[in-house]
Scaffold this active site. Structure first.
Site, PDB file in Angstrom:
ATOM      1  N   ASP A  24     -19.613  76.780  52.454  1.00  0.00           N
ATOM      2  CA  ASP A  24     -19.964  76.558  51.047  1.00  0.00           C
ATOM      3  C   ASP A  24     -18.700  76.639  50.191  1.00  0.00           C
ATOM      4  OD1 ASP A  24     -23.094  76.895  49.722  1.00  0.00           O
ATOM      5  OD2 ASP A  24     -21.382  76.821  48.336  1.00  0.00           O
ATOM      6  N   ASP A  51     -14.724  72.903  50.584  1.00  0.00           N
ATOM      7  CA  ASP A  51     -15.461  71.838  49.909  1.00  0.00           C
ATOM      8  C   ASP A  51     -15.752  70.697  50.883  1.00  0.00           C
ATOM      9  OD1 ASP A  51     -16.394  69.932  48.200  1.00  0.00           O
ATOM     10  OD2 ASP A  51     -14.647  69.921  46.861  1.00  0.00           O
ATOM     11  N   ASN A  63     -19.837  64.366  44.133  1.00  0.00           N
ATOM     12  CA  ASN A  63     -20.016  65.434  45.119  1.00  0.00           C
ATOM     13  C   ASN A  63     -21.017  65.020  46.200  1.00  0.00           C
ATOM     14  OD1 ASN A  63     -19.753  68.432  45.904  1.00  0.00           O
ATOM     15  ND2 ASN A  63     -21.951  68.045  45.877  1.00  0.00           N
ATOM     16  N   THR A  72     -35.108  64.044  49.458  1.00  0.00           N
ATOM     17  CA  THR A  72     -36.109  64.545  48.515  1.00  0.00           C
ATOM     18  C   THR A  72     -37.272  63.559  48.398  1.00  0.00           C
ATOM     19  OG1 THR A  72     -36.526  65.075  46.196  1.00  0.00           O
ATOM     20  CG2 THR A  72     -34.708  63.602  46.609  1.00  0.00           C
ATOM     21  N   SER A  77     -34.212  60.532  38.452  1.00  0.00           N
ATOM     22  CA  SER A  77     -33.047  61.181  37.827  1.00  0.00           C
ATOM     23  C   SER A  77     -31.823  60.705  38.595  1.00  0.00           C
ATOM     24  CB  SER A  77     -33.135  62.711  37.922  1.00  0.00           C
ATOM     25  OG  SER A  77     -32.823  63.140  39.243  1.00  0.00           O
ATOM     26  N   TYR A  92     -29.654  62.689  39.970  1.00  0.00           N
ATOM     27  CA  TYR A  92     -29.627  63.520  41.180  1.00  0.00           C
ATOM     28  C   TYR A  92     -30.471  62.881  42.287  1.00  0.00           C
ATOM     29  CZ  TYR A  92     -31.894  66.647  44.392  1.00  0.00           C
ATOM     30  OH  TYR A  92     -32.446  67.144  45.531  1.00  0.00           O
ATOM     31  N   HIS A  93     -31.734  62.542  41.944  1.00  0.00           N
ATOM     32  CA  HIS A  93     -32.612  61.961  42.971  1.00  0.00           C
ATOM     33  C   HIS A  93     -32.043  60.627  43.475  1.00  0.00           C
ATOM     34  CE1 HIS A  93     -35.609  64.753  41.054  1.00  0.00           C
ATOM     35  NE2 HIS A  93     -36.021  64.884  42.303  1.00  0.00           N
ATOM     36  N   LYS A 108     -29.653  60.881  46.282  1.00  0.00           N
ATOM     37  CA  LYS A 108     -30.296  61.064  47.598  1.00  0.00           C
ATOM     38  C   LYS A 108     -30.729  59.716  48.178  1.00  0.00           C
ATOM     39  CE  LYS A 108     -30.589  65.734  47.636  1.00  0.00           C
ATOM     40  NZ  LYS A 108     -30.514  66.708  48.723  1.00  0.00           N
ATOM     41  N   GLN A 167     -37.956  66.174  51.018  1.00  0.00           N
ATOM     42  CA  GLN A 167     -38.601  67.446  50.699  1.00  0.00           C
ATOM     43  C   GLN A 167     -39.094  67.487  49.250  1.00  0.00           C
ATOM     44  OE1 GLN A 167     -37.604  71.800  52.064  1.00  0.00           O
ATOM     45  NE2 GLN A 167     -36.283  71.301  50.347  1.00  0.00           N
ATOM     46  N   ARG A 199     -40.262  79.036  38.267  1.00  0.00           N
ATOM     47  CA  ARG A 199     -40.153  79.203  36.814  1.00  0.00           C
ATOM     48  C   ARG A 199     -41.450  79.771  36.228  1.00  0.00           C
ATOM     49  NH1 ARG A 199     -37.247  76.924  33.199  1.00  0.00           N
ATOM     50  NH2 ARG A 199     -38.650  75.499  32.108  1.00  0.00           N
ATOM     51  N   TYR A 217     -44.664  70.372  31.166  1.00  0.00           N
ATOM     52  CA  TYR A 217     -44.019  69.247  30.489  1.00  0.00           C
ATOM     53  C   TYR A 217     -45.035  68.115  30.312  1.00  0.00           C
ATOM     54  CZ  TYR A 217     -39.463  71.419  31.660  1.00  0.00           C
ATOM     55  OH  TYR A 217     -38.383  72.271  31.792  1.00  0.00           O
ATOM     56  N   ARG A 222     -38.286  64.927  30.327  1.00  0.00           N
ATOM     57  CA  ARG A 222     -37.925  63.939  31.355  1.00  0.00           C
ATOM     58  C   ARG A 222     -38.625  62.615  31.096  1.00  0.00           C
ATOM     59  NH1 ARG A 222     -37.812  67.374  36.981  1.00  0.00           N
ATOM     60  NH2 ARG A 222     -37.017  69.290  36.071  1.00  0.00           N
ATOM     61  N   GLU A 241     -40.853  60.416  33.096  1.00  0.00           N
ATOM     62  CA  GLU A 241     -41.623  60.384  34.346  1.00  0.00           C
ATOM     63  C   GLU A 241     -43.070  60.085  33.998  1.00  0.00           C
ATOM     64  OE1 GLU A 241     -41.375  64.366  36.022  1.00  0.00           O
ATOM     65  OE2 GLU A 241     -42.206  65.279  34.219  1.00  0.00           O
TER      66      GLU A 241
HETATM   67  N1  USQ Z   1     -42.002  70.679  35.340  1.00  0.00           N
HETATM   68  C1  USQ Z   1     -42.793  71.171  34.305  1.00  0.00           C
HETATM   69  N2  USQ Z   1     -42.376  72.314  33.695  1.00  0.00           N
HETATM   70  C2  USQ Z   1     -41.250  72.987  34.058  1.00  0.00           C
HETATM   71  C3  USQ Z   1     -40.465  72.503  35.106  1.00  0.00           C
HETATM   72  C4  USQ Z   1     -40.871  71.329  35.725  1.00  0.00           C
HETATM   73  O1  USQ Z   1     -43.819  70.592  33.942  1.00  0.00           O
HETATM   74  O2  USQ Z   1     -40.956  74.021  33.431  1.00  0.00           O
HETATM   75  C5  USQ Z   1     -42.430  69.467  36.045  1.00  0.00           C
HETATM   76  C6  USQ Z   1     -41.359  68.388  36.091  1.00  0.00           C
HETATM   77  O3  USQ Z   1     -41.411  67.588  34.920  1.00  0.00           O
HETATM   78  C7  USQ Z   1     -41.727  67.639  37.370  1.00  0.00           C
HETATM   79  C8  USQ Z   1     -42.312  68.729  38.276  1.00  0.00           C
HETATM   80  O4  USQ Z   1     -42.642  69.810  37.413  1.00  0.00           O
HETATM   81  O5  USQ Z   1     -42.738  66.701  37.105  1.00  0.00           O
HETATM   82  C9  USQ Z   1     -41.353  69.224  39.336  1.00  0.00           C
HETATM   83  O6  USQ Z   1     -40.170  69.676  38.693  1.00  0.00           O
HETATM   84  P1  USQ Z   1     -39.109  70.635  39.412  1.00  0.00           P
HETATM   85  O7  USQ Z   1     -38.095  71.003  38.371  1.00  0.00           O
HETATM   86  O8  USQ Z   1     -39.794  71.721  40.148  1.00  0.00           O
HETATM   87  O9  USQ Z   1     -38.517  69.671  40.520  1.00  0.00           O
HETATM   88  P2  USQ Z   1     -37.414  68.525  40.467  1.00  0.00           P
HETATM   89  O10 USQ Z   1     -36.589  68.509  39.245  1.00  0.00           O
HETATM   90  O11 USQ Z   1     -38.076  67.236  40.840  1.00  0.00           O
HETATM   91  O12 USQ Z   1     -36.431  68.957  41.632  1.00  0.00           O
HETATM   92  C10 USQ Z   1     -36.759  69.923  42.618  1.00  0.00           C
HETATM   93  C11 USQ Z   1     -35.454  70.410  43.231  1.00  0.00           C
HETATM   94  C12 USQ Z   1     -34.772  69.229  43.903  1.00  0.00           C
HETATM   95  C13 USQ Z   1     -35.741  68.586  44.898  1.00  0.00           C
HETATM   96  C14 USQ Z   1     -37.033  68.194  44.203  1.00  0.00           C
HETATM   97  C15 USQ Z   1     -38.100  67.659  45.118  1.00  0.00           C
HETATM   98  O13 USQ Z   1     -34.618  70.970  42.238  1.00  0.00           O
HETATM   99  O14 USQ Z   1     -33.589  69.680  44.534  1.00  0.00           O
HETATM  100  O15 USQ Z   1     -35.155  67.433  45.445  1.00  0.00           O
HETATM  101  O16 USQ Z   1     -37.587  69.370  43.590  1.00  0.00           O
HETATM  102  S1  USQ Z   1     -39.092  66.396  44.358  1.00  0.00           S
HETATM  103  O17 USQ Z   1     -39.558  66.887  43.048  1.00  0.00           O
HETATM  104  O18 USQ Z   1     -40.197  66.091  45.220  1.00  0.00           O
HETATM  105  O19 USQ Z   1     -38.224  65.258  44.148  1.00  0.00           O
END
Ligand code: USQ
Length: 382
Positions: free
Chosen positions: A31, A74, A118, A144, A179, A181-182, A185, A208, A241, A255, A326, A328
């Site tokens: 790491d 790194d 990165n 993801t 996003s 980030y996504h 991937k 995942q 959270r 959200y 977001r 979405e």
């Molecule tokens: N959400 C809320 N309230 C919050 C936080 C999130 O409603 O306080 C909603 C988001 O808008 C989203 C969902 O919950 O619709 C999931 O959000 P998340 O923050 O738990 O997940 P995400 O940003 O998509 O990313 C996380 C990880 C990421 C992984 C991904 C899997 O940080 O590394 O790739 O989950 S996935 O979501 O299936 O793409």
């Protein structure tokens, strides 16, 4: 096996390193503390501090665990990573070494560039280090579910058979990430697929969903071995959270309409999935894709689950629908396949009230450290 864990200090990387060590494998964790640094820069420190990776490995040994070799460096630096592969000669390289936050990638140019640079460079270097120094190594890459987005058709496990004008072929399932980030991937998957086709690498790409969880059998040996637990808007995932919000007495931050559906899994199941994938490697020249989650929920359903668990712990948990930061879909069709890992033997830990109350108990033990300023969303997609 000789198991190389890239991103070994992360929320998943550290528990994975202990999990494989506990099963008698030879583990090296690598790491560069990128996530620690950018969490500090964005005021997103975890609920409780965790020792650095070298100290974690020492504390793990002192707690009766097996040895984990640590290298700090790194993965985006090819000379460093090539040396790691040349020295360690891994049988399996578990690649978590990426900037993992969707909100972070959407802050501004610098954060977007860091994420793109990165994540893609690390993946590119893992591919080249494998080809040059350990060509038979199985790459297990953390992708993801967000690569697929939320299409209005069933999501297959990585691949789709398409018939077009009377002819048939098999393609990667269409991707439409929500996003930057996504999107990195998605690009990782394409890079891996190219090198699998041309150089015959063996790769498993794990799509995942969001993970929740705070402890594992190995981390429970000593509180200093717990994973980093983020609850802020940038690095915290939604279930973690909500549990912290429940303890802090802050209304759960749903959200938008809260109909966003995702596939979730317990941290314990991530460990099982990675172990199952590593123990039955992909073939040379195969890009094997699994959808890695155990249950689907809407955000509203998660909020309800947390409210029920909160009541059991005598916490008054309320919910607040916030303007969605977001871009979405908030109501949509969602039906992803997820058979592959079950067929390999995954035994899921469903999201029961018992599991959530146990996590609430752990959060309550650290309630004095909760900083409510870290909870509301600070990053908007547009
Ligand atoms: N959400 C809320 N309230 C919050 C936080 C999130 O409603 O306080 C909603 C988001 O808008 C989203 C969902 O919950 O619709 C999931 O959000 P998340 O923050 O738990 O997940 P995400 O940003 O998509 O990313 C996380 C990880 C990421 C992984 C991904 C899997 O940080 O590394 O790739 O989950 S996935 O979501 O299936 O793409």
């Amino acid at each position: 096996m000789r198991v190389l864990v890239l991103g070994g200090d992360g929320y998943l990387g550290w528990p994975t390193s202990m999990h494989f060590a506990a099963r008698g494998h030879e583990v090296m964790a690598v790491d560069n503390y990128l996530r620690r640094r950018i969490a500090q820069e964005t005021g997103s420190e975890p609920l409780f501090p965790t020792p650095n990776l070298q100290d974690r490995a020492t504390f793990y040994r002192q707690a009766g665990g097996r040895s984990i070799e640590v290298r700090i460096g790194d993965c985006a630096d090819y000379r460093f990573l090539a040396r790691v592969f040349a020295d360690f000669k891994p049988d399996v390289a578990i690649h978590y070494a990426e900037q993992p936050s969707a909100p972070y990638s959407m802050i501004a140019y610098d954060e977007a560039w860091l994420t793109l640079h990165n994540n893609l460079t690390a993946t590119f270097n893992v591919i080249w280090a494998t080809m040059e120094h350990a060509p038979d190594c199985h790459i297990v890459k953390l992708g993801t579910m967000g690569e697929y987005g939320t299409p209005n058709i069933d999501i297959e496990e990585g691949w789709i058979d398409i018939e077009h004008k009377g002819r048939k072929d098999r393609f990667l399932f269409p991707r439409a990430a929500g996003s930057l980030y996504h999107t990195t991937k998605v690009l990782d998957t394409d890079l891996l697929w190219f090198y699998v086709r041309v150089h015959g690498l063996r790769v498993t790409d794990l799509m995942q969903g969001p993970v929740y969880g705070l402890s594992t059998p190995e981390s429970d040996r000593d509180g200093r071995l717990l994973p980093n637990f983020h609850y802020d808007d940038i690095f915290g995932t939604v279930v973690n959270r909500f549990l912290v919000q429940a303890v802090a007495g802050v209304p759960l931050t749903v959200y938008g309409k809260g109909g966003q559906t995702r596939g979730y899994l317990n941290l314990l199941d991530t460990l099982q999935c990675i172990e199952l994938a590593a123990s039955s490697p992909a073939q040379r020249g195969e890009l094997r894709i699994f959808n890695q989650f155990t249950e689907t929920f809407t955000v509203n359903q998660l909020a309800e689950h947390v409210q029920i668990a909160g009541r059991a712990m005598h916490l008054a948990v309320t919910v607040q629908n916030l303007a969605n930061p977001r871009k979405e879909r908030e109501e949509h069709y969602y039906n992803p396949a997820h058979k592959g890992l079950a067929e390999l033997g995954l035994e899921p830990h469903p999201m029961t009230t018992g599991i959530l109350t146990a996590m609430l108990g752990q959060v309550i033990a650290h309630r004095d450290r909760i900083d409510a300023r870290k909870i509301l969303p600070r990053v908007r997609w547009s």
